[in-house]
Enzyme design. Structure first.
Site, PDB file in Angstrom:
ATOM      1  N   TYR A  90       3.780   6.834   9.962  1.00 59.98           N
ATOM      2  CA  TYR A  90       2.974   5.676   9.573  1.00 59.98           C
ATOM      3  C   TYR A  90       3.838   4.594   8.903  1.00 59.98           C
ATOM      4  O   TYR A  90       3.671   3.407   9.186  1.00 59.98           O
ATOM      5  CB  TYR A  90       1.832   6.106   8.647  1.00 59.98           C
ATOM      6  CG  TYR A  90       0.749   5.056   8.514  1.00 59.98           C
ATOM      7  CD1 TYR A  90      -0.262   4.943   9.472  1.00 59.98           C
ATOM      8  CD2 TYR A  90       0.738   4.165   7.442  1.00 59.98           C
ATOM      9  CE1 TYR A  90      -1.248   3.970   9.356  1.00 59.98           C
ATOM     10  CE2 TYR A  90      -0.244   3.195   7.324  1.00 59.98           C
ATOM     11  CZ  TYR A  90      -1.243   3.101   8.283  1.00 59.98           C
ATOM     12  OH  TYR A  90      -2.211   2.133   8.176  1.00 59.98           O
TER      13      TYR A  90
ATOM     14  N   HIS B 284       0.849  -1.198   0.000  1.00 63.29           N
ATOM     15  CA  HIS B 284       0.000   0.000   0.000  1.00 63.29           C
ATOM     16  C   HIS B 284       0.881   1.242   0.000  1.00 63.29           C
ATOM     17  O   HIS B 284       1.670   1.443   0.909  1.00 63.29           O
ATOM     18  CB  HIS B 284      -0.934  -0.004   1.217  1.00 63.29           C
ATOM     19  CG  HIS B 284      -2.154  -0.842   1.014  1.00 63.29           C
ATOM     20  ND1 HIS B 284      -3.363  -0.567   1.591  1.00 63.29           N
ATOM     21  CD2 HIS B 284      -2.351  -1.940   0.252  1.00 63.29           C
ATOM     22  CE1 HIS B 284      -4.246  -1.461   1.197  1.00 63.29           C
ATOM     23  NE2 HIS B 284      -3.664  -2.321   0.411  1.00 63.29           N
TER      24      HIS B 284
ATOM     25  N   TYR C 280      -9.281   5.805   7.450  1.00 63.39           N
ATOM     26  CA  TYR C 280      -9.431   6.162   8.865  1.00 63.39           C
ATOM     27  C   TYR C 280     -10.411   7.341   8.916  1.00 63.39           C
ATOM     28  O   TYR C 280     -10.081   8.428   8.439  1.00 63.39           O
ATOM     29  CB  TYR C 280      -8.093   6.610   9.456  1.00 63.39           C
ATOM     30  CG  TYR C 280      -7.055   5.511   9.618  1.00 63.39           C
ATOM     31  CD1 TYR C 280      -6.309   5.058   8.528  1.00 63.39           C
ATOM     32  CD2 TYR C 280      -6.816   4.944  10.865  1.00 63.39           C
ATOM     33  CE1 TYR C 280      -5.342   4.055   8.686  1.00 63.39           C
ATOM     34  CE2 TYR C 280      -5.852   3.940  11.032  1.00 63.39           C
ATOM     35  CZ  TYR C 280      -5.130   3.509   9.938  1.00 63.39           C
ATOM     36  OH  TYR C 280      -4.179   2.525  10.093  1.00 63.39           O
TER      37      TYR C 280
ATOM     38  N   LYS D 237       0.788   0.244  15.008  1.00 56.67           N
ATOM     39  CA  LYS D 237       2.187   0.171  15.455  1.00 56.67           C
ATOM     40  C   LYS D 237       2.518  -1.040  16.346  1.00 56.67           C
ATOM     41  O   LYS D 237       3.694  -1.356  16.536  1.00 56.67           O
ATOM     42  CB  LYS D 237       2.567   1.452  16.212  1.00 56.67           C
ATOM     43  CG  LYS D 237       2.672   2.674  15.314  1.00 56.67           C
ATOM     44  CD  LYS D 237       3.940   2.642  14.490  1.00 56.67           C
ATOM     45  CE  LYS D 237       3.908   3.570  13.303  1.00 56.67           C
ATOM     46  NZ  LYS D 237       3.749   2.893  12.011  1.00 56.67           N
TER      47      LYS D 237
ATOM     48  N   PRO E  81      -4.527   0.872  18.669  1.00 56.63           N
ATOM     49  CA  PRO E  81      -4.251   0.382  17.309  1.00 56.63           C
ATOM     50  C   PRO E  81      -4.310   1.439  16.211  1.00 56.63           C
ATOM     51  O   PRO E  81      -4.024   1.137  15.053  1.00 56.63           O
ATOM     52  CB  PRO E  81      -5.357  -0.662  17.092  1.00 56.63           C
ATOM     53  CG  PRO E  81      -6.449  -0.264  18.010  1.00 56.63           C
ATOM     54  CD  PRO E  81      -5.808   0.380  19.192  1.00 56.63           C
TER      55      PRO E  81
HETATM   56  C1  PHB Z   1      -6.335  -4.019  10.826  1.00 54.43           C
HETATM   57  O1  PHB Z   1      -6.365  -4.311   9.617  1.00 54.43           O
HETATM   58  O2  PHB Z   1      -6.734  -4.823  11.674  1.00 54.43           O
HETATM   59  C2  PHB Z   1      -5.816  -2.711  11.246  1.00 54.43           C
HETATM   60  C3  PHB Z   1      -5.267  -1.859  10.290  1.00 54.43           C
HETATM   61  C4  PHB Z   1      -4.793  -0.624  10.663  1.00 54.43           C
HETATM   62  C5  PHB Z   1      -4.868  -0.226  11.976  1.00 54.43           C
HETATM   63  C6  PHB Z   1      -5.398  -1.070  12.937  1.00 54.43           C
HETATM   64  C7  PHB Z   1      -5.874  -2.311  12.576  1.00 54.43           C
HETATM   65  O3  PHB Z   1      -4.422   1.007  12.327  1.00 54.43           O
END
Ligand code: PHB
Ligand code: APR
Length: 394
Positions: free
Chosen positions: A385, A72, A201, A297, A293
């Site tokens: 990130y 990605h 997000y 990280k 989450p």
């Molecule tokens: C996930 O795919 O479970 C996931 C992806 C990004 C995040 C947290 C969880 O920031």
């Protein structure tokens, strides 16, 4: 029984460390409380930084990740109802992340370990760490009603947040830094096509939402819920409705729903234990630190701890550099705290805080608006990130 490094815990930290040590000719034994299918049944995050991708390749377990993982080069943030693209590649001079589930990483590591015939003890109980201050520590444990003693040079505490290793550091030495949040994430795994190629997000007045994925046919979605919510109260229908309500209209309209394969609520927590080394014990991954989450990280921090510990142990065994042992904790903690800061900051900016006063609320919305719409702001998000560099051991 005797080994060079006793590894407590067969999560990603323990298995990755074991694999790297094995490749460097350093013997190790893994002790795990659960059985392998239980370990593989836990659904966790799935975004790997470049540093972790490289480390998995170095450990010789990158083949399936390279074939099936999704590179990605960006992700999206929804701020004030508007979709904003964070172009990781452009903003970081060519870096990207890999979408590949932690479950798959663990599966690949377990397979490599069993193919190499390395000693692993699953379903052990009563693990106790002894004589960590001496030159000859040992681990006591039980398996199937039989008591065992494992003598070793070093102990790697890779046993997660609820493990026993951290407790082996005297409370007079251990310092805990902690923040709890009043909300959690309700997550659903489903065999549906992703609503968007990249992760989204989304900040929304109803609460945060995240659209993630595991593959072109498997999705992982989350919505922020109050910490007191019960998963039983969330039917699939209710979940999909709530998710749609928090997404911009175009995404909500194209979202494909389906039956959930897994549904769970995870609390959000920031936690750091210092120091990460005591005598001959090293804490690795979740045993030493937890991040919310929001920055993806957790798993990546476990990988950078493993990398640092591996580099030090190689120097110790090959060059006699025992002076490096005291470097483990400060090297790890510098990177850990930066990831703690980023995860806390992303969480603060993207979630609803029901107890916040009106002024703080506006400041939070404005912070997101500013960072999502400024070149410098986006670069700051992107740099963190994709993952900050691993510090060299020297
Ligand atoms: C996930 O795919 O479970 C996931 C992806 C990004 C995040 C947290 C969880 O920031
Ligand atoms: N004895 C033996 N094993 C234990 C004990 C114990 N007393 N206590 C816990 N364990 C095992 C757990 O069953 C688990 O399999 O240790 C393992 C720890 O694994 P994780 O919790 O996955 O932690 P870690 O390997 O550090 O993985 C990094 O970062 O943010 C997270 O989701 C991410 O879980 C991932 C973690």
């Amino acid at each position: 029984m005797k080994t060079q490094v006793a590894i407590i815990g067969a999560g990603p930290s323990g298995l990755l460390l074991g694999q790297l040590l094995h490749k460097a000719g350093i013997s190790n034994v893994v002790l795990e409380r659960q059985n392998p299918s239980y370990v593989l049944g836990r659904i966790r995050a799935g975004v790997l930084e470049q540093g972790m991708v490289d480390l998995l390749r170095k450990a010789g377990v990158g083949e399936r990740m390279d074939a099936e993982g999704l590179v990605h080069e960006g992700f999206e943030i929804v701020s004030g109802g508007k979709r904003v693209h964070i172009n990781l590649k452009e903003l970081t001079g060519g870096q990207s992340v890999m979408v590949y589930g932690q479950t798959e990483v663990t599966r690949d590591l377990m397979k490599a370990r069993s193919e190499a015939n390395l000693p692993s003890y699953y379903e052990v109980s009563d693990v106790a760490l002894n004589d960590l201050d001496s030159d000859s520590p040992w681990v006591a444990f039980e398996q199937g009603g039989i008591s065992h003693r494992l003598d070793c040079d070093y102990v790697a505490g890779c046993d997660g947040f609820h493990g026993v290793s951290r407790q082996a550091i005297p409370s007079t030495v251990l310092k805990i830094f902690e923040r709890e949040y009043s909300f959690g994430w309700l997550g659903v795994l489903a065999d549906t096509p992703p609503v968007n190629e990249e992760l989204v997000y989304a900040a929304h007045p109803r609460g945060f939402a995240l659209c993630s994925l595991r593959s072109p046919t498997r999705t992982r979605y989350y919505v922020q819920v109050d910490a007191s919510e019960k998963v039983e109260d969330w039917s699939d229908e209710r979940f999909w409705e709530e998710l749609k309500a928090r997404l911009p209209q175009d995404l909500a309209e194209s979202l494909v729903t389906g039956p959930s394969i897994e549904k769970s609520i995870a609390p959000l927590r920031s936690f750091v234990a210092e120091p990460m080394q005591h005598g001959r014990l090293f804490l690795v991954g979740d045993a030493a630190h937890i991040v919310p989450p929001t920055g993806a990280k957790g798993l990546n921090l476990a990988a950078s701890d493993v990398s640092t510990l591996f580099d030090i142990l190689v120097e110790v065994y090959q060059q006699g550099r025992t002076d490096l042992i005291s470097q483990y904790s400060p090297i790890c903690l510098r990177r850990v705290w930066k990831a703690e800061r980023f995860s806390w900051w992303m969480t603060s900016m993207l979630h609803n805080f029901p107890d916040q006063d009106a002024f703080s609320q506006r400041i939070r919305e404005t912070e997101l608006d500013y960072f999502a719409n400024s070149e410098a702001g986006k670069r700051c998000i992107a740099e963190n990130y994709v993952g900050l560099p691993y510090e060299k051991v020297s």
